[in-house]
Design a protein around this motif. Sequence first.
Motif: not given
Lengths: 512, 126
Positions: B55, B83, B85-87, B93
């Motif tokens: 991001s 990141t 973004h850890a889902m 991705r």
Amino acid sequence: MSLKRRLTLSLLAILVIFSLNVGTHFWGSFARTESMIAYRTSVSAQQLSATIGQQLEEQRIQIRVLATLRETTEDTLSAEDHEQAKTNLESTAAKISALGEISQDINQPQYRALREAGDKLLAVWRNFYLRYNDPGYQPPLDTSNEPVFYEETMQRLETLRAAQGFIAEQRAAIIDRTINLTDRITLASFLASILLTSILGFFLVRYTSESLNRLKTGTQRIGSGDLSYRIDDIEDSGELGDLAKAFNEMSEKLRKAILEVSTARENADLANQAKSSFLANVSHELRTPLTAIIGYSEMLYDELGDDGRINRGQFQQDLQKIILSGKQLLGLINDILDISKIETGKMTVLMEDFEALPILQQVCQTIQPMLEKQNNKLTLKPMGELPTFHNDATKFRQLFLNLLSNASKFTQSGNIEVSAKPRGRVVAFTVSDNGIGMSRKQQKKVFEAFVQADDSTSRNYGGTGLGLAICKEYCQLMGGSITVKSSLGVGTTFYIKLPSRGPAQGSSRAAG
Amino acid sequence: MGIGVLLVEDNDLNRDMLSRRLTRAGYVVRTATDGEEALAKVRELRPDVVLLDLSLPVKDGWATCEEIRADARISATAIIALTAHAMSDDRKRALAAGCNDYAPKPVDFPELLEKIEKITAVGRPR
């Protein structure tokens, strides 16, 4: 025309033709019987006339013989002969009477003439036999009127017979004509009934099967999923038309139901998507300050373990960063809790008296580091006399903190302004910036919880998309409202209207 | 000369903290705060490994990664996505965009060092 009426009409037509046939038969039969009786009577009368003529002829010959015998000999008649002659005469008289009975009315004048002549002749003959045995009797046959009477009688008998023969012929002709006529009528109505039945059947089948075909097509189309298909132009206003109408109504209802279901599913999907992306954003936002907290803590721990001397100033600054990140994390958690409290209707309003200006100044102070970072300038415009508020001061503070940090976040090297104008019992605030702005589509969604202007916004600017949702809920809880005007690349202005005297204390559920 | 690391991170605290820790661990650390800057520095400095936040302002990490892979001169650069973004899908991705490895935040520092070692050992035949 309805199917029922069509069938009834067809049945009636067939019944009418059938009764015509039966009527013709009875009329023909009656006409034939009557003529037959008349014909038979006439033939019988003819025969009887012939018999009478024969008898008269025979009796005259006998009388002529007896008269000749009487002139030449003096023989008398025996009692037996007498009796025989008398019986013969009576028999003839009886036959003449019988002829009268069976003669038609139309022949009565001829009959009466015959009877008159016959009576005279028979009276002469009866007298002849009566006086035959008288001594010195001279048969008067040649001297009296007897030949005249005889000729007259025979002639009239012939006339009557001829008249009756004519009648018989006439009647026979009538019978022939009647039979001919009834035959023709029967044949004609038979053909007509076949024709009519065929025509009716043809149209009945054609119309009915056309309508049924349309229904079948409709059923197949709707069955294959084309729910917008309607069965049009069924000419039948009866059962089939009703069926088509009911069918159309059914498919309309089906279409609506399916539409409702799919709309509901879409809404549920959208809500689900929003929650998933909210969860992802929350996770992302929690991890960013946690990274700093854990990272700095581990680093400081490592530094403490080193033998070298510790730079106390640097050490303090780093600890400050841990504290800052911790507070940021707390604020985030509070936001999440707030929004879920609002969502479950558990948010309460706490009423107190406060002045707006000191709180706004305090908020400006708080936001200062953020303003500096983005190189923004914040101006509190002169506000004049604002009334003292009786409302929720904490929410008021939070509202402007959110709006100002939001404005600063989306503005780079720009101006942010806050203004307030009292309008009766309501104060109208504005918070405006000359930042990136929003499209019309983004403005519509900007107050929805879990939604940021779009995905790239959260990627580029961070945030959970909760700030403005909380602002809107707070405004409503405080009895006011918030709206936005914005244009892309030009800037954004939020308009906030708050009543100086807030609503009665209560929960967010009551506020709606 | 030590291993060259380009740290791309827009969050000031995390950039400061990571660059200091990596320097302490013996790496030569350079930093960038957005995707465009990262691309320019990769071309200029030819780092051994890029630690790439996803991001990012201006140009996000996924696009930056794809551009590095598309540029023949720098396409071999090792990239580790770093990141928050850890889902579950985020790892996929990141790898799909062309990253060699993926490290979710908060960073497990020893593990990150291991990853850097491993990836630079492969990339360095000498």
